[in-house]
Scaffold this motif. Structure first.
Motif, PDB file in Angstrom:
ATOM      1  N   THR A   1       0.794  -1.227   0.000  1.00 55.55           N
ATOM      2  CA  THR A   1       0.000   0.000   0.000  1.00 55.55           C
ATOM      3  C   THR A   1       0.821   1.269   0.000  1.00 55.55           C
ATOM      4  O   THR A   1       0.272   2.351  -0.020  1.00 55.55           O
ATOM      5  CB  THR A   1      -0.931   0.036   1.233  1.00 55.55           C
ATOM      6  OG1 THR A   1      -0.138  -0.069   2.419  1.00 55.55           O
ATOM      7  CG2 THR A   1      -1.940  -1.090   1.182  1.00 55.55           C
TER       8      THR A   1
ATOM      9  N   GLU B   1      -9.997   1.401  -8.372  1.00 51.55           N
ATOM     10  CA  GLU B   1      -8.936   0.769  -7.585  1.00 51.55           C
ATOM     11  C   GLU B   1      -7.793   0.386  -8.519  1.00 51.55           C
ATOM     12  O   GLU B   1      -8.008  -0.244  -9.559  1.00 51.55           O
ATOM     13  CB  GLU B   1      -9.465  -0.482  -6.880  1.00 51.55           C
ATOM     14  CG  GLU B   1      -8.418  -1.208  -6.056  1.00 51.55           C
ATOM     15  CD  GLU B   1      -8.951  -2.478  -5.401  1.00 51.55           C
ATOM     16  OE1 GLU B   1      -8.217  -3.080  -4.607  1.00 51.55           O
ATOM     17  OE2 GLU B   1     -10.104  -2.871  -5.707  1.00 51.55           O
ATOM     18  N   LEU B   2      -6.568   0.784  -8.153  1.00 53.55           N
ATOM     19  CA  LEU B   2      -5.399   0.415  -8.944  1.00 53.55           C
ATOM     20  C   LEU B   2      -4.835  -0.916  -8.487  1.00 53.55           C
ATOM     21  O   LEU B   2      -4.678  -1.157  -7.288  1.00 53.55           O
ATOM     22  CB  LEU B   2      -4.301   1.474  -8.796  1.00 53.55           C
ATOM     23  CG  LEU B   2      -4.415   2.765  -9.591  1.00 53.55           C
ATOM     24  CD1 LEU B   2      -3.156   3.599  -9.376  1.00 53.55           C
ATOM     25  CD2 LEU B   2      -4.601   2.482 -11.071  1.00 53.55           C
TER      26      LEU B   2
ATOM     27  N   GLY C   1      -5.332   5.968  -3.492  1.00 59.78           N
ATOM     28  CA  GLY C   1      -5.375   5.591  -4.892  1.00 59.78           C
ATOM     29  C   GLY C   1      -5.768   4.160  -5.134  1.00 59.78           C
ATOM     30  O   GLY C   1      -5.795   3.723  -6.269  1.00 59.78           O
TER      31      GLY C   1
ATOM     32  N   VAL D   1      -6.695   8.774  -9.976  1.00 59.33           N
ATOM     33  CA  VAL D   1      -7.674   7.929  -9.278  1.00 59.33           C
ATOM     34  C   VAL D   1      -8.262   8.672  -8.090  1.00 59.33           C
ATOM     35  O   VAL D   1      -9.484   8.641  -7.852  1.00 59.33           O
ATOM     36  CB  VAL D   1      -7.022   6.605  -8.835  1.00 59.33           C
ATOM     37  CG1 VAL D   1      -7.914   5.870  -7.834  1.00 59.33           C
ATOM     38  CG2 VAL D   1      -6.746   5.717 -10.036  1.00 59.33           C
ATOM     39  N   ARG D   2      -7.398   9.353  -7.360  1.00 54.40           N
ATOM     40  CA  ARG D   2      -7.888  10.088  -6.190  1.00 54.40           C
ATOM     41  C   ARG D   2      -8.882  11.175  -6.607  1.00 54.40           C
ATOM     42  O   ARG D   2      -9.930  11.356  -5.979  1.00 54.40           O
ATOM     43  CB  ARG D   2      -6.713  10.703  -5.439  1.00 54.40           C
ATOM     44  CG  ARG D   2      -7.135  11.521  -4.223  1.00 54.40           C
ATOM     45  CD  ARG D   2      -5.930  11.961  -3.422  1.00 54.40           C
ATOM     46  NE  ARG D   2      -6.336  12.703  -2.228  1.00 54.40           N
ATOM     47  CZ  ARG D   2      -5.514  13.053  -1.256  1.00 54.40           C
ATOM     48  NH1 ARG D   2      -4.244  12.720  -1.326  1.00 54.40           N
ATOM     49  NH2 ARG D   2      -5.943  13.721  -0.220  1.00 54.40           N
TER      50      ARG D   2
ATOM     51  N   ALA E   1      -0.981   7.305  -2.033  1.00 57.27           N
ATOM     52  CA  ALA E   1      -1.021   5.892  -2.393  1.00 57.27           C
ATOM     53  C   ALA E   1      -2.208   5.198  -1.753  1.00 57.27           C
ATOM     54  O   ALA E   1      -2.909   4.413  -2.380  1.00 57.27           O
ATOM     55  CB  ALA E   1       0.274   5.211  -1.954  1.00 57.27           C
TER      56      ALA E   1
ATOM     57  N   ARG F   1      -2.104   7.480  -9.548  1.00 56.37           N
ATOM     58  CA  ARG F   1      -2.782   7.533  -8.249  1.00 56.37           C
ATOM     59  C   ARG F   1      -3.445   8.894  -8.033  1.00 56.37           C
ATOM     60  O   ARG F   1      -4.514   8.987  -7.431  1.00 56.37           O
ATOM     61  CB  ARG F   1      -1.790   7.221  -7.127  1.00 56.37           C
ATOM     62  CG  ARG F   1      -1.321   5.772  -7.127  1.00 56.37           C
ATOM     63  CD  ARG F   1      -0.502   5.446  -5.892  1.00 56.37           C
ATOM     64  NE  ARG F   1      -0.023   4.078  -5.946  1.00 56.37           N
ATOM     65  CZ  ARG F   1      -0.760   3.011  -5.660  1.00 56.37           C
ATOM     66  NH1 ARG F   1      -2.026   3.162  -5.303  1.00 56.37           N
ATOM     67  NH2 ARG F   1      -0.243   1.793  -5.733  1.00 56.37           N
TER      68      ARG F   1
ATOM     69  N   GLU G   1       3.367   5.956 -11.767  1.00 50.97           N
ATOM     70  CA  GLU G   1       2.479   5.459 -10.711  1.00 50.97           C
ATOM     71  C   GLU G   1       1.901   6.597  -9.892  1.00 50.97           C
ATOM     72  O   GLU G   1       0.691   6.635  -9.616  1.00 50.97           O
ATOM     73  CB  GLU G   1       3.236   4.492  -9.794  1.00 50.97           C
ATOM     74  CG  GLU G   1       2.370   3.963  -8.658  1.00 50.97           C
ATOM     75  CD  GLU G   1       3.147   3.154  -7.634  1.00 50.97           C
ATOM     76  OE1 GLU G   1       2.569   2.892  -6.565  1.00 50.97           O
ATOM     77  OE2 GLU G   1       4.318   2.802  -7.900  1.00 50.97           O
ATOM     78  N   TYR G   2       2.743   7.528  -9.479  1.00 44.97           N
ATOM     79  CA  TYR G   2       2.250   8.671  -8.703  1.00 44.97           C
ATOM     80  C   TYR G   2       1.162   9.418  -9.462  1.00 44.97           C
ATOM     81  O   TYR G   2       0.142   9.818  -8.902  1.00 44.97           O
ATOM     82  CB  TYR G   2       3.390   9.639  -8.395  1.00 44.97           C
ATOM     83  CG  TYR G   2       4.315   9.215  -7.277  1.00 44.97           C
ATOM     84  CD1 TYR G   2       3.867   8.464  -6.200  1.00 44.97           C
ATOM     85  CD2 TYR G   2       5.651   9.589  -7.298  1.00 44.97           C
ATOM     86  CE1 TYR G   2       4.717   8.093  -5.183  1.00 44.97           C
ATOM     87  CE2 TYR G   2       6.520   9.227  -6.273  1.00 44.97           C
ATOM     88  CZ  TYR G   2       6.049   8.478  -5.218  1.00 44.97           C
ATOM     89  OH  TYR G   2       6.892   8.122  -4.215  1.00 44.97           O
TER      90      TYR G   2
ATOM     91  N   SER H   1      -2.342  -1.602  -4.116  1.00 41.92           N
ATOM     92  CA  SER H   1      -1.156  -1.861  -4.929  1.00 41.92           C
ATOM     93  C   SER H   1      -0.854  -3.345  -4.843  1.00 41.92           C
ATOM     94  O   SER H   1      -0.536  -3.859  -3.786  1.00 41.92           O
ATOM     95  CB  SER H   1       0.026  -1.042  -4.412  1.00 41.92           C
ATOM     96  OG  SER H   1       1.194  -1.354  -5.109  1.00 41.92           O
TER      97      SER H   1
END
Length: 441
Positions: free
Chosen positions: A8, A99-100, A41, A84-85, A38, A81, A77-78, A44
Motif C-alpha cells: 500500500t 482501484e489500482l 489511490g 484515481v484520487r 497511495a 494515483r 504510478e504517482y 497496490s
C-alpha cells in the motif's frame, strides 16, 4: 535503484536536483503526502498480493518498478494515483470507486508478459502504464489483444501502430516517426553534420534510431555509425564505442536508451575522447538518475521527451496538483499515467457501462471533438464531464499531456516534444533546463 514497494505504500522517488525541487514541502512531509496519496489511490498489488476489493472498478497498472528506468515508472504510478484520487473524490465512475492493481514489468519483455497475465486474472477493465515499447509489444501480442483487454501504453515505437489489435491498443504519446523527425531537425539546426547514433537494441531504440536516420537522410546527412547494444547492458560499452568512432570522431552522438545505460555511455565517451568529446543528444535518458550517474560527462547533454506544452493551462493544472499532493516535481512522461486513467474513466462514464468493450468502444469518442459543440474536459474536471454526459453532450478530453485526438490506429494525431539540456547552476547543482518545445505536425 528504488526498493520494491509494500502493497500500500510506494517508495518516494529520489528528489530531483535542487533547481527543480518544489520549495514548499520538507522531505518528511512530502513522504507523508505521497503515502497518503497511495492509500487513497487504491490497492497496490505486487509481490505480496492484497485481495482486491469486491465492489470497485479495477484498473491494471503495469509499469517499471525495478531496473534502469524504475524512477520513470515510479512517477507514472504517482500520476495514476493522483488521477484515481481525483475521480474517486468526484464520486467515482458509474457509482463505483476506482482501484489500482499494480504489477512490475521490470523493463523486461518476459516479466512484462507474466505480470500482464497476473493482472488479467484479476479482471480489470483496462491495463495501462507501460512506457517501454520493448515491453508493450509482447504484452499486446501475447496477452491483451487475444483477451480483448483495452491496453493503453506510452511506448512510442512505430511497430505499435501496425499491430492487428481489433481496436484494443492505444497510446498516449505519438509515434517515434514524429519524435525522430523533431530530434533530427533539432540536431541539424545546431550545425552538426558528423553524427553517430548508439541505441538500445529493442523496439524503442530501433524505432527511434531509424526515425532519426530517415530524417537526417532527408537532409542529405548519413550517420557515421548506427550501433545497437543489448537491452541488459548498463555498463562496459568499450566495444560499442570503438565501433561508434570507426569512421572518425563525430561532432554529435545521439544516445537512445534509458538513464543508467545513457549515463554509462556518456562517462565512457568522456574517458575515451577527453577534449574531443562530442555534443551529446538523447532520447529516453533524462532526470535525476541520469545526472547522478553520468556526473560531469552528462553536463551539456540535450534530450528530447514527449511532453505537454509546459506553459499550457492543462499541464500547469496537472503540475500544480502533482506537486501539492506528491511533494515532488513530476518527471519525464508521468502525465501519461494520469491521462490514461482519465481516458478509461471517461470512456466508462460515456458508455454507462463497466465492461472492457465499453472502454475500447468509447476511447476515441471521449478523446476528440465529434461535434461543433463539444464540451472540453480538463485535468481535474471529472465531475464536469459526468454532468455533460448526462445531458447528452459530446465531451473532448484535453489531457495533461495536451490534445490526444486518437486516430484510426489509436495513436495521438500529433506529438509535442520538449528539448532539455543538462547544466550546472551557480549553486553547483546539476539539472535539466528547458530549451525548446515543438509540436509535430
Amino acid at each position: 535503484m528504488p526498493s520494491r514497494p509494500t502493497p500500500t505504500s510506494p517508495p518516494l522517488a529520489p528528489p530531483s536536483p535542487a533547481r527543480s525541487r518544489p520549495p514548499t514541502l520538507a522531505p518528511s512531509l512530502a513522504l507523508a503526502v505521497a503515502l497518503s496519496l497511495a492509500a487513497c489511490g487504491g490497492t497496490s498489488v505486487d509481490s505480496n498480493p492484497v485481495r482486491p476489493a469486491p465492489d470497485t472498478l479495477k484498473l491494471g497498472l503495469l509499469t517499471t518498478k525495478t531496473g534502469a528506468a524504475a524512477n520513470q515508472g515510479l512517477f507514472v504510478e504517482y500520476a495514476a494515483r493522483l488521477a484515481v484520487r481525483e475521480i474517486n473524490a468526484a464520486g467515482g465512475v458509474n457509482g463505483q470507486q476506482l482501484e489500482l492493481l499494480l504489477r512490475d514489468d521490470k523493463l523486461d519483455p518476459l516479466a512484462g508478459v507474466a505480470s500482464a497475465r497476473e493482472l488479467l486474472a484479476l479482471d480489470p477493465v483496462a491495463i495501462f502504464g507501460v512506457f517501454s515499447s520493448r515491453v508493450a509489444l509482447p504484452v499486446a501480442q501475447q496477452v491483451t489483444i487475444a483477451a480483448g483487454m483495452p491496453f493503453i501504453t506510452s511506448g512510442s515505437s512505430p511497430s505499435i501502430t501496425a499491430l492487428d489489435d481489433n481496436a484494443s491498443v492505444w497510446r498516449t504519446v505519438a509515434s517515434d516517426v514524429l519524435q525522430g523527425a523533431a530530434l533530427a531537425d533539432y540536431i541539424l539546426a545546431q550545425g552538426h553534420r558528423r553524427i553517430a547514433i548508439i541505441h538500445v537494441d529493442d523496439a524503442f531504440g530501433q524505432g527511434a534510431a531509424e526515425a532519426v536516420r530517415a530524417q537526417l537522410q532527408q537532409h542529405g546527412v548519413a550517420p557515421l555509425a548506427n550501433i545497437g547494444y543489448a537491452t541488459t547492458k548498463t555498463v562496459g560499452f568499450g566495444a560499442e564505442l570503438a565501433a561508434l568512432g570507426a569512421n572518425g570522431v563525430p561532432q554529435a552522438v545521439l544516445i537512445v536508451g534509458f538513464a543508467l545505460d545513457g549515463a554509462s555511455i556518456a562517462r565512457e565517451l568522456k574517458e575515451k575522447l577527453g577534449a574531443q568529446m562530442p555534443k551529446l543528444f538523447g532520447a529516453g535518458n533524462f532526470g535525476a538518475a541520469f545526472l547522478s550517474n553520468a556526473g560531469e560527462a552528462g553536463i551539456g547533454m540535450q534530450v528530447v521527451s514527449p511532453t505537454a506544452p509546459r506553459n499550457a493551462p492543462d499541464y500547469t493544472r496537472y503540475h500544480d496538483n502533482f506537486v501539492r499532493e506528491v511533494g515532488l516535481e513530476p518527471e519525464g512522461t508521468s502525465f501519461t499515467g494520469y491521462d490514461a486513467v482519465y481516458l478509461i474513466a471517461l470512456s466508462l462514464a460515456q458508455s454507462g457501462s463497466t465492461s472492457r468493450a465499453a472502454v475500447s468502444r468509447s476511447l476515441r469518442q471521449v478523446s476528440r471533438p465529434d461535434s461543433a459543440q463539444a464540451v472540453e474536459i480538463h485535468p481535474g474536471e471529472f465531475a464536469k464531464a459526468v454532468a455533460a454526459i448526462r445531458q447528452g453532450a459530446d465531451i473532448d478530453y484535453q489531457g495533461a499531456g495536451g490534445r490526444i485526438d486518437f486516430d484510426a490506429a489509436g495513436d495521438p494525431a500529433s506529438g509535442t516534444y520538449l528539448f532539455l539540456e543538462a547544466v550546472r547552476g551557480a549553486d553547483g547543482q546539476a539539472g535539466f533546463v528547458e530549451r525548446q518545445v515543438v509540436t509535430f505536425p
